[in-house]
Design a protein around this motif. Structure first.
Motif, PDB file in Angstrom:
ATOM      1  N   GLN A 288       7.788   1.466  10.088  1.00 55.58           N
ATOM      2  CA  GLN A 288       7.417   2.106   8.821  1.00 55.58           C
ATOM      3  C   GLN A 288       6.202   1.428   8.198  1.00 55.58           C
ATOM      4  OE1 GLN A 288      11.056   1.954   6.534  1.00 55.58           O
ATOM      5  NE2 GLN A 288      11.599   4.032   7.107  1.00 55.58           N
ATOM      6  N   ALA A 289       6.176   0.127   8.204  1.00 54.47           N
ATOM      7  CA  ALA A 289       5.048  -0.602   7.619  1.00 54.47           C
ATOM      8  C   ALA A 289       3.751  -0.308   8.377  1.00 54.47           C
ATOM      9  CB  ALA A 289       5.334  -2.097   7.611  1.00 54.47           C
ATOM     10  N   LYS A 290       3.810  -0.362   9.701  1.00 53.22           N
ATOM     11  CA  LYS A 290       2.624  -0.092  10.513  1.00 53.22           C
ATOM     12  C   LYS A 290       2.161   1.357  10.340  1.00 53.22           C
ATOM     13  CE  LYS A 290       3.471  -3.368  14.297  1.00 53.22           C
ATOM     14  NZ  LYS A 290       3.783  -3.457  15.741  1.00 53.22           N
ATOM     15  N   TYR A 291       3.109   2.275  10.358  1.00 53.99           N
ATOM     16  CA  TYR A 291       2.782   3.700  10.262  1.00 53.99           C
ATOM     17  C   TYR A 291       2.198   4.026   8.890  1.00 53.99           C
ATOM     18  CZ  TYR A 291       3.369   8.604  11.693  1.00 53.99           C
ATOM     19  OH  TYR A 291       3.157   9.903  12.059  1.00 53.99           O
ATOM     20  N   THR A 292       2.758   3.445   7.829  1.00 56.84           N
ATOM     21  CA  THR A 292       2.243   3.676   6.481  1.00 56.84           C
ATOM     22  C   THR A 292       0.800   3.203   6.364  1.00 56.84           C
ATOM     23  OG1 THR A 292       4.446   3.504   5.494  1.00 56.84           O
ATOM     24  CG2 THR A 292       2.583   3.140   4.030  1.00 56.84           C
ATOM     25  N   ALA A 293       0.530   2.003   6.833  1.00 53.16           N
ATOM     26  CA  ALA A 293      -0.838   1.468   6.775  1.00 53.16           C
ATOM     27  C   ALA A 293      -1.794   2.355   7.564  1.00 53.16           C
ATOM     28  CB  ALA A 293      -0.864   0.039   7.316  1.00 53.16           C
ATOM     29  N   GLN A 294      -1.346   2.797   8.711  1.00 49.52           N
ATOM     30  CA  GLN A 294      -2.184   3.638   9.554  1.00 49.52           C
ATOM     31  C   GLN A 294      -2.443   5.017   8.927  1.00 49.52           C
ATOM     32  OE1 GLN A 294      -2.108   5.258  14.043  1.00 49.52           O
ATOM     33  NE2 GLN A 294      -0.701   3.650  13.574  1.00 49.52           N
ATOM     34  N   ILE A 295      -1.426   5.603   8.309  1.00 49.09           N
ATOM     35  CA  ILE A 295      -1.587   6.897   7.634  1.00 49.09           C
ATOM     36  C   ILE A 295      -2.627   6.774   6.522  1.00 49.09           C
ATOM     37  CG2 ILE A 295      -0.457   8.534   6.075  1.00 49.09           C
ATOM     38  CD1 ILE A 295       2.093   8.167   7.825  1.00 49.09           C
ATOM     39  N   ILE A 296      -2.483   5.758   5.691  1.00 43.79           N
ATOM     40  CA  ILE A 296      -3.419   5.570   4.577  1.00 43.79           C
ATOM     41  C   ILE A 296      -4.846   5.414   5.094  1.00 43.79           C
ATOM     42  CG2 ILE A 296      -4.095   3.994   2.716  1.00 43.79           C
ATOM     43  CD1 ILE A 296      -1.009   3.442   2.387  1.00 43.79           C
ATOM     44  N   GLU A 297      -5.030   4.550   6.081  1.00 42.69           N
ATOM     45  CA  GLU A 297      -6.361   4.288   6.628  1.00 42.69           C
ATOM     46  C   GLU A 297      -6.958   5.533   7.295  1.00 42.69           C
ATOM     47  OE1 GLU A 297      -8.105   1.783  10.374  1.00 42.69           O
ATOM     48  OE2 GLU A 297      -6.602   0.792   9.131  1.00 42.69           O
ATOM     49  N   THR A 298      -6.170   6.245   8.067  1.00 41.82           N
ATOM     50  CA  THR A 298      -6.680   7.388   8.822  1.00 41.82           C
ATOM     51  C   THR A 298      -6.993   8.574   7.917  1.00 41.82           C
ATOM     52  OG1 THR A 298      -5.397   6.617  10.729  1.00 41.82           O
ATOM     53  CG2 THR A 298      -6.262   8.860  10.828  1.00 41.82           C
ATOM     54  N   VAL A 299      -6.138   8.839   6.935  1.00 36.11           N
ATOM     55  CA  VAL A 299      -6.424   9.928   5.997  1.00 36.11           C
ATOM     56  C   VAL A 299      -7.686   9.598   5.201  1.00 36.11           C
ATOM     57  CG1 VAL A 299      -5.607  11.151   3.930  1.00 36.11           C
ATOM     58  CG2 VAL A 299      -4.069  10.809   5.871  1.00 36.11           C
TER      59      VAL A 299
END
Length: 105
Positions: free
Chosen positions: A59-70
């Motif tokens: 969840q932590a990795k995916y959240t950071a990645q979602i924010i950065e990619t969007v």
């Protein structure tokens, strides 16, 4: 305006009626595209290698990645929250992304 967007595939509208619909569709495309699957644009999408990590780590990795990619590919949408459903027992992790879209876009 604040909207929630899920990572579920829908039909692609090639001529969105308005900018808001276009932005929401773009975010959904980001959320549903695994990184490395778009020919000639391999960097687009989200990395899925964290699937075997413990749920809190994933969840932590995916959240950071979602924010950065969007932020990188659809800067008109600002991620304000990522909400997860699913559980470790079933091996399911579904994200609902809350984004803020400025009315003047």
């Amino acid at each position: 305006m604040v909207v929630d967007i899920t990572a579920e595939l829908d039909a692609v509208d090639m001529a969105p009626a308005d900018t808001m619909t276009e932005i929401m569709q773009n975010v959904k495309t980001i959320l549903t595209t695994p990184k490395g699957t778009v020919p000639l644009f391999r960097e687009f999408g989200l990395d899925t290698t964290m699937v075997d990590d413990p749920l809190p780590v994933a969840q932590a990795k995916y959240t950071a990645q979602i924010i950065e990619t969007v932020q990188k590919y659809e800067p008109r949408a600002i991620v304000t929250k990522v909400i997860y459903s699913g559980n470790e027992k079933d091996g399911v992790l579904k994200a609902k992304v809350r984004v803020k879209i400025e009315d003047g876009t």
